[in-house]
Design a protein around this motif. Structure first.
Motif, PDB file in Angstrom:
ATOM      1  N   LEU A   1      -2.012  -5.440 -10.251  1.00  0.00           N
ATOM      2  CA  LEU A   1      -2.382  -3.903  -9.583  1.00  0.00           C
ATOM      3  C   LEU A   1      -0.534  -3.699 -10.332  1.00  0.00           C
TER       4      LEU A   1
ATOM      5  N   ILE B   1      -9.693   5.722  -1.257  1.00  0.00           N
ATOM      6  CA  ILE B   1     -11.015   5.622  -2.163  1.00  0.00           C
ATOM      7  C   ILE B   1     -12.072   6.956  -2.454  1.00  0.00           C
TER       8      ILE B   1
ATOM      9  N   LEU C   1      -6.827   0.685  -3.494  1.00  0.00           N
ATOM     10  CA  LEU C   1      -7.062  -0.254  -4.550  1.00  0.00           C
ATOM     11  C   LEU C   1      -6.346  -1.818  -3.410  1.00  0.00           C
TER      12      LEU C   1
ATOM     13  N   GLY D   1     -12.926   2.584  -7.041  1.00  0.00           N
ATOM     14  CA  GLY D   1     -10.947   2.501  -7.709  1.00  0.00           C
ATOM     15  C   GLY D   1     -10.501   1.961  -8.867  1.00  0.00           C
ATOM     16  N   GLY D   2     -11.535   1.161  -8.928  1.00  0.00           N
ATOM     17  CA  GLY D   2     -10.841   0.771 -10.547  1.00  0.00           C
ATOM     18  C   GLY D   2     -11.529   2.070 -11.406  1.00  0.00           C
TER      19      GLY D   2
ATOM     20  N   CYS E   1       1.160  -1.015  -0.682  1.00  0.00           N
ATOM     21  CA  CYS E   1      -0.869   0.000   0.336  1.00  0.00           C
ATOM     22  C   CYS E   1       0.840   1.333   0.014  1.00  0.00           C
TER      23      CYS E   1
ATOM     24  N   TRP F   1     -13.231  -1.373  -4.167  1.00  0.00           N
ATOM     25  CA  TRP F   1     -12.951  -1.698  -5.496  1.00  0.00           C
ATOM     26  C   TRP F   1     -13.421  -1.041  -6.653  1.00  0.00           C
TER      27      TRP F   1
ATOM     28  N   ILE G   1      -9.851  -4.328 -15.166  1.00  0.00           N
ATOM     29  CA  ILE G   1     -10.428  -4.560 -13.982  1.00  0.00           C
ATOM     30  C   ILE G   1     -11.708  -4.830 -13.934  1.00  0.00           C
TER      31      ILE G   1
ATOM     32  N   THR H   1      -9.235   2.742   4.449  1.00  0.00           N
ATOM     33  CA  THR H   1      -9.500   2.337   2.686  1.00  0.00           C
ATOM     34  C   THR H   1     -10.493   3.413   1.822  1.00  0.00           C
TER      35      THR H   1
ATOM     36  N   ILE I   1      -5.425   6.429  -6.212  1.00  0.00           N
ATOM     37  CA  ILE I   1      -6.631   4.836  -6.581  1.00  0.00           C
ATOM     38  C   ILE I   1      -5.225   3.828  -5.913  1.00  0.00           C
ATOM     39  N   LYS I   2      -4.225   3.739  -6.333  1.00  0.00           N
ATOM     40  CA  LYS I   2      -3.254   2.355  -5.881  1.00  0.00           C
ATOM     41  C   LYS I   2      -3.033   1.981  -4.660  1.00  0.00           C
TER      42      LYS I   2
ATOM     43  N   VAL J   1      -7.904  -2.132  -0.394  1.00  0.00           N
ATOM     44  CA  VAL J   1      -8.909  -3.376  -0.477  1.00  0.00           C
ATOM     45  C   VAL J   1      -8.317  -4.329  -0.714  1.00  0.00           C
TER      46      VAL J   1
END
Length: 496
Positions: free
Chosen positions: A311, A467, A351, A387-388, A249, A384, A433, A463, A347-348, A354
């Protein structure tokens, strides 16, 4: 008293985590070390926000260590660009620590918890130091602090492949660091200075000796390794895959972004875009490798069953978008590349959080084990999806803003075939995704998913903090795109 503290924020930003790291070791207790690390990370974030606000309002902040002025002393320098990167790196550092305890307890042996928090703070120190220092050799020192800490953090993974992944990263990272050090040495030989402003003023451009070209080549290759630019990205997939979830993360959201920051400083603050893009064809080369990385890494991501590895390849592709913006050398293009650093960090980082939630409940990062988990862990699965969408660049998400700026700049330059390639590359992101979304919501629950319960609130709140930021900054762009544009204008205006 407050003014006295404000005048020393630049050094406090480094001293706080640097001094707290050995204290965590002396404490020898995981819970006490966590409390200290969390407090320090929050204070560091507060320092970064204050300095960014100061830079926006009053201009560049200079701080001379020990009151020794350059070239005899080391200067810390915070402008809009560095303040922006400092803010989101320290903010994500604090958010990941809020998220960390349950994930650390699940994936790292209890006897190593206090060592984990100490190493985490050292890594944070190195990343922040690269952003705040105005001394080129200091950049190398802080780069090595963050890199060595990263190797140790990655090696803490549960599987026996984690130390091997850390070792592979160590080998390639050392090669990159050696190239960077050689480049710095050559620039010092040419200019007799290590302060970046002084090097920029003294280094001969275009008609200068070949030594400048060689120095620039070494620095570029070394930083490309650190940024995980295709095709020198091979350390990244294994490092992200086998590191503990909380480590992934943090590193995925910050490490490559700070290396991109240093690369931007090199081109726009030291060497000059004229030398890089006119005298040399670096813009064409960056554009080629960025597009190749976007397509090849995105295609590789489609075929991964391991979500972390998927990812990881996606991150290689996203670095390509940042390089694309840098290569355009226009206010819109450069601001698109800079804001994509921020957007991708959110974003990453979100994710991978998640993924950590699913690992805690399902004990696996394999897509086949996630089947039907959206029914038993709906909040985690929804995170998810959000974020995707941001990663794809759907309107009203942060990812759309940066891609829109890049497309606008490309159309302004008249390069419509590249714009078409960018749009096609987003479709590749849709594929990988959607594979996960389909697995979570439309497949029959696996044995592990059927017995799973929702992720703990202590992990879901951080999270959704990241997100949710992809939605907030997809609508409210004053902070992200506005500051990125101000940074781009300053960089283009300050270029020697």
């Amino acid at each position: 008293m407050i003014d006295a503290i404000d005048s020393h924020l630049a050094i406090l930003l480094i001293v706080l985590p640097l001094m707290a790291a050995p204290i965590c070791v002396l404490l020898g207790n995981g819970r006490a070390a966590y409390t200290l690390a969390l407090l320090v990370s929050i204070l560091t974030f507060a320092c970064s926000v204050t300095m960014l606000d100061e830079a926006l309002e009053h201009g560049v902040i200079y701080y001379d260590l020990g009151n020794w002025h350059p070239p005899y002393g080391i200067e810390y320098r915070v402008d809009v660009f560095s303040g922006f990167v400092l803010t989101f790196v320290s903010g994500i550092g604090a958010a990941v620590l809020l998220y960390a305890p349950m994930s650390v307890r699940d994936e790292i042996p209890a006897s190593k918890h206090y060592l984990f928090y100490a190493t985490y703070l050292l890594c944070l120190t190195g990343l922040l130091g690269m952003c705040v220092t105005g001394d080129l050799f200091n950049v190398f020192v802080f780069l090595e602090i963050s890199s060595l800490s990263s190797y140790a953090l990655i090696s803490l993974g549960k599987t026996r492949r984690a130390p091997l992944a850390a070792f592979q990263y160590l080998i390639l990272g050392s090669i990159g660091a050696t190239f960077i050090l050689i480049g710095i040495g050559l620039l010092y030989q040419m200019t007799g200075a290590l302060n970046m402003d002084e090097i920029a003023a003294r280094v001969p451009h275009e008609d200068g000796p070949r030594t400048v070209l060689v120095a620039f080549a070494f620095l570029t290759v070394g930083l490309c390794i650190k940024m995980a630019v295709f095709p020198v990205h091979t350390w990244l997939p294994n490092a992200y895959t086998y590191a503990p979830s909380v480590v992934t993360c943090f590193i995925a959201a910050t490490s490559t972004k700070v290396s991109v920051y240093v690369f931007v400083r090199l081109i726009y603050g030291i060497i000059s875009p004229g030398f890089a893009f006119n005298f040399l064809p670096l813009d064409t080369e960056l554009m080629f490798f960025s597009l190749a990385g976007i397509f090849i890494a995105s295609t590789a991501a489609i075929y991964q069953d391991n979500i972390k590895r998927m990812l990881a390849y996606s991150s290689v592709a996203q670095v390509g978008y940042m390089l694309l913006g840098i290569s355009l050398a226009t206010p819109t293009g450069l601001s698109g590349g800079i804001v994509h650093m921020f957007n991708h960090a959110l974003i990453k980082g979100g994710l991978f959080m998640v993924v950590g939630c699913f690992v805690l409940r399902l004990g696996s990062v394999q897509m086949s084990d996630w089947k039907g988990a959206g029914r038993t862990m709906p909040w985690t699965a929804t995170a998810w999806v959000i974020g995707g969408l941001g990663l794809i660049g759907v309107p009203l998400t942060a990812g759309f803003i940066s891609k829109w700026l890049l497309l606008t700049s490309i159309f302004e330059a008249g390069w419509w075939p590249i714009a078409v390639l960018m749009l096609v590359s987003s479709l590749l992101a849709v594929v990988y995704i959607w594979r996960v979304v389909e697995t979570l919501f439309f497949a029959e629950p696996s044995e592990a998913a059927a017995m799973a319960t929702e992720a703990p609130l202590r992990m879901l709140i951080p999270t959704y903090l990241l997100i949710g930021g992809t939605l907030v900054f997809g609508v409210w762009t004053t902070y992200s795109a506005g500051i990125a544009h101000a940074a781009a204008i300053a960089l283009l205006g300050e270029a020697p």
